[in-house]
Design a protein around this motif. Structure first.
Motif, PDB file in Angstrom:
ATOM      1  N   PRO A  20      20.331  17.720   9.284  1.00 38.06           N
ATOM      2  CA  PRO A  20      21.624  18.925   9.622  1.00 38.06           C
ATOM      3  C   PRO A  20      21.957  18.032  10.736  1.00 38.06           C
ATOM      4  N   ARG A  21      23.669  18.257  10.796  1.00 37.21           N
ATOM      5  CA  ARG A  21      24.067  17.326  11.154  1.00 37.21           C
ATOM      6  C   ARG A  21      23.489  18.096  12.912  1.00 37.21           C
ATOM      7  N   ASP A  22      23.950  19.662  13.008  1.00 36.90           N
ATOM      8  CA  ASP A  22      23.888  20.320  14.269  1.00 36.90           C
ATOM      9  C   ASP A  22      22.688  19.703  14.588  1.00 36.90           C
ATOM     10  N   ARG A  23      21.885  19.531  14.315  1.00 37.35           N
ATOM     11  CA  ARG A  23      20.532  19.030  15.262  1.00 37.35           C
ATOM     12  C   ARG A  23      20.160  17.956  15.845  1.00 37.35           C
ATOM     13  N   PHE A  24      21.887  17.039  15.699  1.00 32.53           N
ATOM     14  CA  PHE A  24      21.370  16.169  16.568  1.00 32.53           C
ATOM     15  C   PHE A  24      22.850  15.789  17.524  1.00 32.53           C
ATOM     16  N   PRO A  25      22.320  15.425  18.641  1.00 36.57           N
ATOM     17  CA  PRO A  25      23.596  15.625  19.925  1.00 36.57           C
ATOM     18  C   PRO A  25      24.733  14.360  19.687  1.00 36.57           C
ATOM     19  N   LEU A  26      25.258  14.006  18.147  1.00 39.42           N
ATOM     20  CA  LEU A  26      26.303  13.380  17.215  1.00 39.42           C
ATOM     21  C   LEU A  26      27.447  13.178  18.447  1.00 39.42           C
ATOM     22  N   ASP A  27      27.917  14.076  18.964  1.00 37.05           N
ATOM     23  CA  ASP A  27      29.021  13.900  19.724  1.00 37.05           C
ATOM     24  C   ASP A  27      28.836  13.444  21.219  1.00 37.05           C
ATOM     25  N   SER A  28      27.567  12.663  21.810  1.00 34.64           N
ATOM     26  CA  SER A  28      27.335  12.208  22.257  1.00 34.64           C
ATOM     27  C   SER A  28      27.402  11.058  22.619  1.00 34.64           C
ATOM     28  N   PHE A  29      27.460  10.901  21.241  1.00 38.59           N
ATOM     29  CA  PHE A  29      27.119   9.001  20.320  1.00 38.59           C
ATOM     30  C   PHE A  29      28.786   7.757  20.988  1.00 38.59           C
TER      31      PHE A  29
END
Ligand code: GLC
Length: 420
Positions: free
Chosen positions: A115-124
């Protein structure tokens, strides 16, 4: 009455099975799906990961992670992971996979969608997230990124009064004339036939403006003047001697060692090699510079390296696996990945941190190289694609095929691999 009790027990058992089943998804808020884990990774060249995981183990005694370190060649690690995943025994719960394996592992059903919302992808950093997706879904979480740099001997170029090379012509000229004057070999990268050679060949082709496959691997685009020029650059180096023959047996570590022992003027390698060769006690400490990889008419293009964390389909405790991923990609741990592991973190903000830039002066160059890096061809049969590239480029570098013949053969064999 007995049958009612028995039916009740049956229902209870069914409910346990069903809840257990639901808990095997990687969803938040579950407290089942937790327990000990194994994490498989390719060789930890800077030896930082074991101590780093101790931090997690201290805080999570019921979800302890055991590190399984596989060989440092990407290909051998791939072979061991896929053997394990294929036979379904599932020795590994969490897998630190090379960025270019995501498609293959996802297509084979060996790793779970996350699930995307479980990880801070926007900070990468932007390009790294793409390497973790397949067919529009997230199958892994970026952990470490990587881009090739050109390391050079600052002391030697200063003595000659020349700046580091920006083009292949400048690199070739200096490798051919200045290196021998100082008793050095000219240029090396990772030229043994394994993933490293695919990376070096792809960088040469990309830097000349070419490509290998198009789309998600469904078209073959390698037959171009640019690909001939890129492969020609590597083949010419060996033929003319400014790439030493011994470099045909180099992986990352051997090439780093040659540079560290003071035997090479120029080295293409990942940033960890800059940190290790510049460290106190290294014979070339204080004499190492790093610039973007050169290309035919100016800076070239690096391949995007690095690794992603993926949860095996057979993972015993998928919720703990996801929690460990969140920990390993958290800001403080990503900082340690850089400061202790000498590996490029995936969190964008760290590249603009003044303290870190002071400590790791190559960070701005690296950030630029990652942002402009090109991914390797995306293909569910990436392993086959890479084997073809390695074999053909090897023949060109050992003089068994001209760059023209090599590119024609690449086009033919890659079409066979992708079934076109
Ligand atoms: C580094 C890179 C990885 C690459 C490998 C090749 O580990 O991070 O992406 O495939 O080198 O040897």
């Amino acid at each position: 009455m007995r049958w009612i009790r028995a039916a009740g027990r049956g229902l209870l058992a069914l409910m346990v099975v069903l809840t257990g089943y639901a808990a095997s998804g990687v969803q938040s808020g579950e407290d089942s799906g937790r327990g000990p884990l194994t994490l498989a990774t390719a060789g930890d060249l800077t030896g930082y990961l074991g101590p780093l995981l101790e931090g997690w183990n201290r805080e999570h005694p019921d979800e302890r992670v055991t590190l399984v370190e596989l060989p440092d060649s990407a290909d051998e690690t791939h072979a061991q992971m896929t053997t394990d995943l294929r036979d379904g025994r599932g020795r590994f719960d969490l897998l630190n996979i090379d960025v270019n394996w995501t498609s293959e592992f996802a297509a084979a059903g060996w790793i779970r969608p996350l699930p995307r919302d479980r990880f801070p992808l926007d900070s990468f950093l932007r390009p790294v997230v793409d390497t973790a997706t397949y067919d529009g879904r997230l199958y892994a979480v970026p952990y470490v990124t990587n881009a090739g740099l050109l390391l050079y001997r600052k002391d030697v170029l200063a003595e000659e009064g020349v700046p580091p090379p920006r083009t292949w012509a400048e690199l070739e000229h200096l490798a051919e004339t200045v290196a021998p004057k100082h008793g050095l070999d000219g240029y090396a990268g990772q030229f043994l036939p394994y993933e490293g050679l695919t990376v070096n060949a792809a960088e040469a082709v990309y830097s000349a403006g070419g490509s290998i496959l198009g789309g998600e691997g469904e078209t073959v685009t390698v037959d171009s003047a640019a690909a001939r020029e890129g492969i020609g650059f590597l083949a010419r180096g060996v033929r003319e001697g400014w790439i030493p023959e011994r470099a045909l047996a180099f992986k990352e570590e051997e090439s780093k060692q040659a540079f560290q022992d003071g035997r090479l003027l120029f080295l293409r390698n990942w940033p960890y090699a800059y940190v290790v060769t510049s460290a106190q006690g290294s014979p070339v400490a204080g004499k190492v510079g790093a610039v973007p990889l050169p290309g035919p008419d100016g800076p070239g293009t690096s391949v995007l390296g690095g690794s992603n964390l993926a949860v095996s389909t057979h993972a015993r405790h998928p919720d703990s696996a996801a929690r460990l991923i969140a920990y390993l990609t958290s800001e403080p741990v990503q900082r340690q990945v850089l400061t202790r592991g000498a590996l490029p973190p995936v969190r964008a903000a760290l590249y603009e941190d003044p303290d870190l830039i002071r400590q790791f002066p190559y960070l701005p160059t690296l950030r630029q190289s990652v942002l402009t890096a090109a991914p390797r061809p995306k293909s569910p049969r990436y392993d086959q694609v890479s084997l073809v590239v390695q074999a053909v480029v090897r023949d060109a570098m050992t003089g068994h095929a001209t760059p023209e013949a090599a590119v024609r053969r690449l086009a033919r064999e890659l079409a066979d691999v992708s079934g076109r």
